[in-house]
Design a protein around this motif. Structure first.
Motif, short mmCIF file in Angstrom:
data_model
loop_
_atom_site.label_atom_id
_atom_site.label_comp_id
_atom_site.label_asym_id
_atom_site.label_seq_id
_atom_site.Cartn_x
_atom_site.Cartn_y
_atom_site.Cartn_z
N UNK A 79 2.87 23.25 -21.36
CA UNK A 79 2.01 23.03 -22.39
C UNK A 79 0.60 23.38 -21.86
N UNK A 80 0.01 24.25 -22.37
CA UNK A 80 -1.45 24.49 -21.82
C UNK A 80 -2.28 24.36 -23.11
N UNK A 81 -3.43 23.67 -22.54
CA UNK A 81 -4.56 23.36 -23.72
C UNK A 81 -5.84 23.23 -22.86
N UNK A 82 -6.94 22.95 -23.67
CA UNK A 82 -8.24 22.86 -22.94
C UNK A 82 -8.59 21.40 -22.79
N UNK A 83 -7.66 20.36 -23.22
CA UNK A 83 -7.78 18.98 -22.93
C UNK A 83 -7.91 18.80 -21.77
N UNK A 84 -8.66 17.67 -21.15
CA UNK A 84 -8.53 17.24 -19.94
C UNK A 84 -7.26 16.79 -19.43
N UNK A 85 -6.92 16.77 -18.23
CA UNK A 85 -5.81 16.39 -17.69
C UNK A 85 -5.45 14.90 -17.94
N UNK A 86 -6.60 14.13 -17.92
CA UNK A 86 -6.54 12.68 -18.12
C UNK A 86 -5.87 12.37 -19.43
N UNK A 87 -6.51 13.24 -20.51
CA UNK A 87 -5.98 13.00 -21.90
C UNK A 87 -4.54 13.60 -22.24
N UNK A 88 -4.25 14.53 -21.40
CA UNK A 88 -2.94 14.89 -21.58
C UNK A 88 -2.16 13.89 -20.95
N UNK A 93 2.09 9.98 -22.03
CA UNK A 93 2.55 8.60 -21.70
C UNK A 93 2.92 7.97 -23.14
N UNK A 94 1.97 8.07 -23.85
CA UNK A 94 2.28 7.41 -25.30
C UNK A 94 3.24 7.88 -26.26
N UNK A 95 3.30 9.18 -25.94
CA UNK A 95 4.37 10.02 -26.71
C UNK A 95 5.77 9.99 -26.25
N UNK A 96 5.71 9.27 -25.00
CA UNK A 96 7.15 9.28 -24.26
C UNK A 96 7.54 10.94 -23.87
N UNK A 97 6.71 11.75 -23.82
CA UNK A 97 6.92 13.27 -23.49
C UNK A 97 7.12 13.37 -21.96
N UNK A 98 8.41 13.67 -21.40
CA UNK A 98 8.76 13.81 -20.04
C UNK A 98 9.22 15.16 -19.63
N UNK A 102 2.36 19.41 -18.64
CA UNK A 102 1.15 19.56 -19.39
C UNK A 102 0.20 20.14 -18.17
N UNK A 103 -0.60 21.16 -18.62
CA UNK A 103 -1.74 21.60 -17.68
C UNK A 103 -2.86 21.93 -18.45
N UNK A 104 -3.88 22.06 -17.90
CA UNK A 104 -5.31 22.22 -18.57
C UNK A 104 -6.06 23.35 -17.97
N UNK A 105 -6.50 24.37 -18.98
CA UNK A 105 -7.34 25.27 -18.82
C UNK A 105 -8.81 25.02 -18.81
N UNK A 106 -9.16 23.90 -18.71
CA UNK A 106 -10.53 23.50 -19.32
C UNK A 106 -11.46 23.87 -18.24
#
Length: 162
Positions: A79-88, A93-98, A102-106
């Protein structure tokens, strides 16, 4: 190609790709801020571009791809977004996504430019899905016509032969 965000036309910058093209290289940051590119991936891959992981539609999309990824063997989903890696990292972690990485293009907007997903007006990535085979050929692309709508999951799974 006409893409809208909440019904308003947007401008995508970068290379618009087609099925059969070779997957272009890119440079993004993983969750530890380490650089990552196409060469760091292999096998069948799904690159999922989203505006922000922390919105309702992106939330549903990531959860769906995470659910599908748990059923797949030999397929990696990024999953690629502009979100910062810390936010991803926090969101996953909160959503249980394992099962989705996630990677960031910021930092460089490299993925957005290489895959034609950078939204000029918003400084975000548009919603799009790219299926890449073991030979780095693109076998499926969906640039969602409306950024606020989910992609066609069935077509993605079909492209993966699942």
């Amino acid at each position: 190609m006409k893409i809208t965000f909440k019904g308003n036309p947007i401008t995508l910058e970068g290379n618009i790709l087609e099925v059969g093209d070779s997957a272009p290289d890119f440079l993004v940051s993983d969750n530890s801020l380490a650089p990552m590119g196409l060469k760091d991936t292999s096998g069948k891959r799904v690159f999922v571009s989203v505006p922000s992981i922390d919105t309702s539609v992106c939330d549903m999309e990531v959860r769906r791809f995470n659910e599908e990824a748990t059923k797949m063997k030999d397929v990696s989903i990024y999953l690629i977004s502009m979100d910062l890696p810390f936010a991803q990292t926090r969101w996953c972690g909160n959503a249980g996504i394992e099962a989705v990485k996630t990677v960031s293009d910021y930092k460089d907007r490299s993925f957005g430019q290489s895959y034609g997903t950078y939204i000029k007006e918003l400084g975000l990535l548009t919603r799009a899905v790219f299926v890449i085979d073991e030979n780095n050929k693109i076998t499926h692309i969906e640039y969602c016509e409306e950024v606020t709508k989910e992609p066609d999951y069935d077509k993605v799974l079909q492209a993966l032969n699942i």
